[in-house]
Scaffold this motif. Structure first.
Motif, mmCIF file in Angstrom:
data_model
loop_
_atom_site.group_PDB
_atom_site.id
_atom_site.type_symbol
_atom_site.label_atom_id
_atom_site.label_comp_id
_atom_site.label_asym_id
_atom_site.label_seq_id
_atom_site.Cartn_x
_atom_site.Cartn_y
_atom_site.Cartn_z
ATOM 1 N N CYS A 194 15.326 2.976 19.024
ATOM 2 C CA CYS A 194 15.884 2.983 20.371
ATOM 3 C C CYS A 194 14.859 2.454 21.367
ATOM 4 O O CYS A 194 13.654 2.593 21.175
ATOM 5 C CB CYS A 194 16.273 4.402 20.761
ATOM 6 N N LYS A 195 15.327 1.867 22.443
ATOM 7 C CA LYS A 195 14.454 1.317 23.467
ATOM 8 C C LYS A 195 13.499 2.377 23.996
ATOM 9 O O LYS A 195 12.339 2.089 24.290
ATOM 10 C CB LYS A 195 15.300 0.733 24.594
ATOM 11 N N SER A 196 13.947 3.605 24.107
ATOM 12 C CA SER A 196 13.090 4.672 24.632
ATOM 13 C C SER A 196 11.864 4.908 23.747
ATOM 14 O O SER A 196 10.813 5.314 24.236
ATOM 15 C CB SER A 196 13.883 5.969 24.789
ATOM 16 N N VAL A 197 11.976 4.633 22.458
ATOM 17 C CA VAL A 197 10.828 4.780 21.553
ATOM 18 C C VAL A 197 9.785 3.723 21.877
ATOM 19 O O VAL A 197 8.593 4.021 22.037
ATOM 20 C CB VAL A 197 11.262 4.681 20.069
ATOM 21 N N ILE A 198 10.205 2.482 21.977
ATOM 22 C CA ILE A 198 9.278 1.389 22.277
ATOM 23 C C ILE A 198 8.640 1.599 23.646
ATOM 24 O O ILE A 198 7.447 1.347 23.839
ATOM 25 C CB ILE A 198 9.996 0.022 22.203
ATOM 26 N N ASP A 199 9.402 2.095 24.601
ATOM 27 C CA ASP A 199 8.876 2.311 25.951
ATOM 28 C C ASP A 199 7.753 3.346 25.986
ATOM 29 O O ASP A 199 6.946 3.347 26.916
ATOM 30 C CB ASP A 199 10.000 2.747 26.899
ATOM 31 N N ARG A 200 7.676 4.220 25.000
ATOM 32 C CA ARG A 200 6.615 5.252 24.958
ATOM 33 C C ARG A 200 5.253 4.678 24.614
ATOM 34 O O ARG A 200 4.235 5.315 24.831
ATOM 35 C CB ARG A 200 6.949 6.327 23.918
ATOM 36 N N PHE A 201 5.216 3.472 24.041
ATOM 37 C CA PHE A 201 3.959 2.907 23.565
ATOM 38 C C PHE A 201 3.452 1.840 24.528
ATOM 39 O O PHE A 201 4.216 1.032 25.033
ATOM 40 C CB PHE A 201 4.140 2.324 22.158
ATOM 41 N N SER A 202 2.143 1.856 24.747
ATOM 42 C CA SER A 202 1.536 0.852 25.616
ATOM 43 C C SER A 202 1.429 -0.479 24.871
ATOM 44 O O SER A 202 1.602 -0.543 23.658
ATOM 45 C CB SER A 202 0.151 1.323 26.075
ATOM 46 N N ASP A 203 1.154 -1.516 25.614
ATOM 47 C CA ASP A 203 0.997 -2.837 25.010
ATOM 48 C C ASP A 203 -0.102 -2.794 23.953
ATOM 49 O O ASP A 203 -1.118 -2.124 24.124
ATOM 50 C CB ASP A 203 0.632 -3.871 26.071
ATOM 51 N N GLY A 204 0.119 -3.501 22.855
ATOM 52 C CA GLY A 204 -0.885 -3.567 21.800
ATOM 53 C C GLY A 204 -0.252 -3.850 20.457
ATOM 54 O O GLY A 204 0.944 -4.143 20.347
ATOM 55 N N GLU A 205 -1.069 -3.748 19.417
ATOM 56 C CA GLU A 205 -0.629 -3.996 18.044
ATOM 57 C C GLU A 205 -0.463 -2.670 17.314
ATOM 58 O O GLU A 205 -1.314 -1.786 17.419
ATOM 59 C CB GLU A 205 -1.645 -4.883 17.324
ATOM 60 N N TYR A 206 0.635 -2.576 16.571
ATOM 61 C CA TYR A 206 0.982 -1.342 15.876
ATOM 62 C C TYR A 206 1.411 -1.656 14.447
ATOM 63 O O TYR A 206 1.851 -2.767 14.141
ATOM 64 C CB TYR A 206 2.138 -0.624 16.586
ATOM 65 N N VAL A 207 1.314 -0.640 13.603
ATOM 66 C CA VAL A 207 1.859 -0.717 12.249
ATOM 67 C C VAL A 207 2.982 0.305 12.169
ATOM 68 O O VAL A 207 2.809 1.474 12.558
ATOM 69 C CB VAL A 207 0.782 -0.438 11.177
ATOM 70 N N VAL A 208 4.127 -0.147 11.715
ATOM 71 C CA VAL A 208 5.288 0.728 11.525
ATOM 72 C C VAL A 208 5.535 0.820 10.024
ATOM 73 O O VAL A 208 5.615 -0.200 9.339
ATOM 74 C CB VAL A 208 6.544 0.170 12.229
ATOM 75 N N ARG A 209 5.643 2.035 9.522
ATOM 76 C CA ARG A 209 5.952 2.247 8.110
ATOM 77 C C ARG A 209 7.207 3.094 8.019
ATOM 78 O O ARG A 209 7.380 4.049 8.777
ATOM 79 C CB ARG A 209 4.793 2.950 7.407
ATOM 80 N N PHE A 210 8.074 2.718 7.103
ATOM 81 C CA PHE A 210 9.255 3.553 6.881
ATOM 82 C C PHE A 210 9.665 3.480 5.425
ATOM 83 O O PHE A 210 9.324 2.548 4.704
ATOM 84 C CB PHE A 210 10.412 3.176 7.818
ATOM 85 N N SER A 211 10.356 4.523 5.008
ATOM 86 C CA SER A 211 10.853 4.565 3.632
ATOM 87 C C SER A 211 12.346 4.829 3.649
ATOM 88 O O SER A 211 12.873 5.512 4.535
ATOM 89 C CB SER A 211 10.120 5.628 2.813
ATOM 90 N N LEU A 212 13.002 4.249 2.675
ATOM 91 C CA LEU A 212 14.449 4.389 2.517
ATOM 92 C C LEU A 212 14.741 5.076 1.199
ATOM 93 O O LEU A 212 14.160 4.725 0.171
ATOM 94 C CB LEU A 212 15.120 3.015 2.543
ATOM 95 N N LYS A 213 15.617 6.047 1.245
ATOM 96 C CA LYS A 213 16.033 6.786 0.058
ATOM 97 C C LYS A 213 17.393 6.257 -0.374
ATOM 98 O O LYS A 213 18.292 6.093 0.458
ATOM 99 C CB LYS A 213 16.109 8.271 0.401
ATOM 100 N N PRO A 214 17.573 5.976 -1.678
ATOM 101 C CA PRO A 214 18.854 5.408 -2.119
ATOM 102 C C PRO A 214 19.993 6.419 -2.017
ATOM 103 O O PRO A 214 19.801 7.619 -2.213
ATOM 104 C CB PRO A 214 18.582 5.027 -3.570
ATOM 105 N N ILE A 215 21.161 5.907 -1.716
ATOM 106 C CA ILE A 215 22.364 6.746 -1.708
ATOM 107 C C ILE A 215 22.813 6.989 -3.149
ATOM 108 O O ILE A 215 23.206 8.092 -3.502
ATOM 109 C CB ILE A 215 23.485 6.074 -0.888
#
Length: 120
Positions: A61-82
């Motif tokens: 959501c846009k509100s998540v991105i708005d919480r972070f200041s300008d810069g470089e980030y690493v995003v990690r996520f995992s998906l579980k199979p259905i």
């Protein structure tokens, strides 16, 4: 240790979205973000801040991105199979936030792998 998958980030309808082939066959297990070089300061993102769009985009959501200041980030996520006979998938992505804009940047060598023992 194994290699992570990557996903391109795009901006869609006031959200920053990672395009994941076959995303509709999975549920989001976990997602975190940290400023590049500061993995110890990782922030977990709650499922109410993310959603699946069009069966192929995992979106912040846009509100998540708005919480972070300008810069470089690493995003990690995992998906579980259905379905039972599929493997979990783990993604590592480097992004740059600049005002309202979010774009992909290349991962560094130490960011492209993950440990199977992590909570991913």
């Amino acid at each position: 240790m194994t290699f992570s998958e990557t996903a391109n980030i795009t901006q869609r309808e006031n959200a920053a979205c990672f395009e994941v082939q076959g995303a509709s066959d999975y549920t989001l297990k976990s997602m975190s973000i940290f400023r590049r070089g500061h993995e110890d300061d990782r922030q977990s993102l709650m499922s109410n801040n993310t959603n699946l769009k069009d069966g192929r985009f995992i979106c912040l959501c846009k509100s998540v991105i708005d919480r972070f200041s300008d810069g470089e980030y690493v995003v990690r996520f995992s998906l579980k199979p259905i379905k039972k006979h599929q493997n979990s998938r783990v993604f590592s992505n480097a992004i740059q936030i600049n005002g309202q804009q979010v774009k992909n940047i290349p991962l560094q060598e130490n960011e492209i792998t993950h440990y199977l023992g992590n909570n991913f």
